[in-house]
Scaffold this active site. Sequence first.
Site, mmCIF file in Angstrom:
data_model
loop_
_atom_site.group_PDB
_atom_site.id
_atom_site.type_symbol
_atom_site.label_atom_id
_atom_site.label_comp_id
_atom_site.label_asym_id
_atom_site.label_seq_id
_atom_site.Cartn_x
_atom_site.Cartn_y
_atom_site.Cartn_z
ATOM 1 N N HIS A 1 0.840 -1.207 0.000
ATOM 2 C CA HIS A 1 0.000 0.000 0.000
ATOM 3 C C HIS A 1 0.875 1.258 0.000
ATOM 4 O O HIS A 1 0.576 2.252 0.694
ATOM 5 C CB HIS A 1 -0.972 -0.001 1.185
ATOM 6 C CG HIS A 1 -1.635 -1.319 1.390
ATOM 7 N ND1 HIS A 1 -2.507 -1.879 0.482
ATOM 8 C CD2 HIS A 1 -1.531 -2.233 2.389
ATOM 9 C CE1 HIS A 1 -2.909 -3.064 0.910
ATOM 10 N NE2 HIS A 1 -2.317 -3.306 2.057
ATOM 11 N N CYS A 2 1.955 1.192 -0.754
ATOM 12 C CA CYS A 2 2.893 2.322 -0.902
ATOM 13 C C CYS A 2 3.556 2.721 0.420
ATOM 14 O O CYS A 2 3.943 3.872 0.595
ATOM 15 C CB CYS A 2 2.209 3.543 -1.536
ATOM 16 S SG CYS A 2 1.495 3.203 -3.140
#
Lengths: 144, 109
Positions: free
Chosen positions: B66-67
């Site tokens: 999720h970055c």
Amino acid sequence: MSDRATELYQQILLETARSPYHFHQLEAVDHQLEAYNPYCGDQYQIFLRFQAGRIEAGSFLGYGCAVSKASTSALVQRLEGLSRAEALELLAKFRKAMQGESPDSEELFQALSAAKRFPGRESCASLSWDALEEWLTSIDSLPE
Amino acid sequence: MVNIQQHTEAMTNYAREQLQQVPGIRFIGTGHPTSGIVSFLLNGTHPHDLATVLNEKQIAVRAGHHCTQPLMHRLGIPGTVRASFGVYNTFSEIDRLVQGLQYAQSILT
């Protein structure tokens, strides 16, 4: 019970991922391959030892999903004893199986080939094989 | 806006209660439930394998970093599975998520 997920997560794939072949650091390593996918974080180090122009022994360590781990295990196990030319043949056999062009290919390759039906998962199956190809095509032969 | 916030909180709280019943679940982040996001891991499964099985059951979750690679590295985890809720989601969909996790466990572990 059969659906697309169970075509991929067959028993042979899950068992291979749970008990991968030679999942440890090899002693006296001659060459180390790095297989890394920065998008998902899967990362393996593949250790190889050569003798008389062949891959005498292989092992690996690292972390990733069941698909990439089972695929890397298959790669390491099948590489042992091969020359560069034979390793390239193995690579071609794997690629063909992944494309679904080898209906009679071995069970584990067939399970891995189901990854292409899932967005983004084909790279899990091919991760370590891509690293192998990059290395094999950068050399002319294995050390004697 | 108040209605949306109440719905989101109720969904998140219900999800946490129901998912707690799944053996081996581990929540990553259990702060105030206003975000409408529940991140978790399931023992013995990799987030991407889990998400693939859930997606096949028409349960839309995301999996991965999720970055937030530095955070995942700090937590020592490969990523998470993330369910997020909006005004269009229903409580029965959370029940389906629980069933989906049980199904995934039956396949993957």
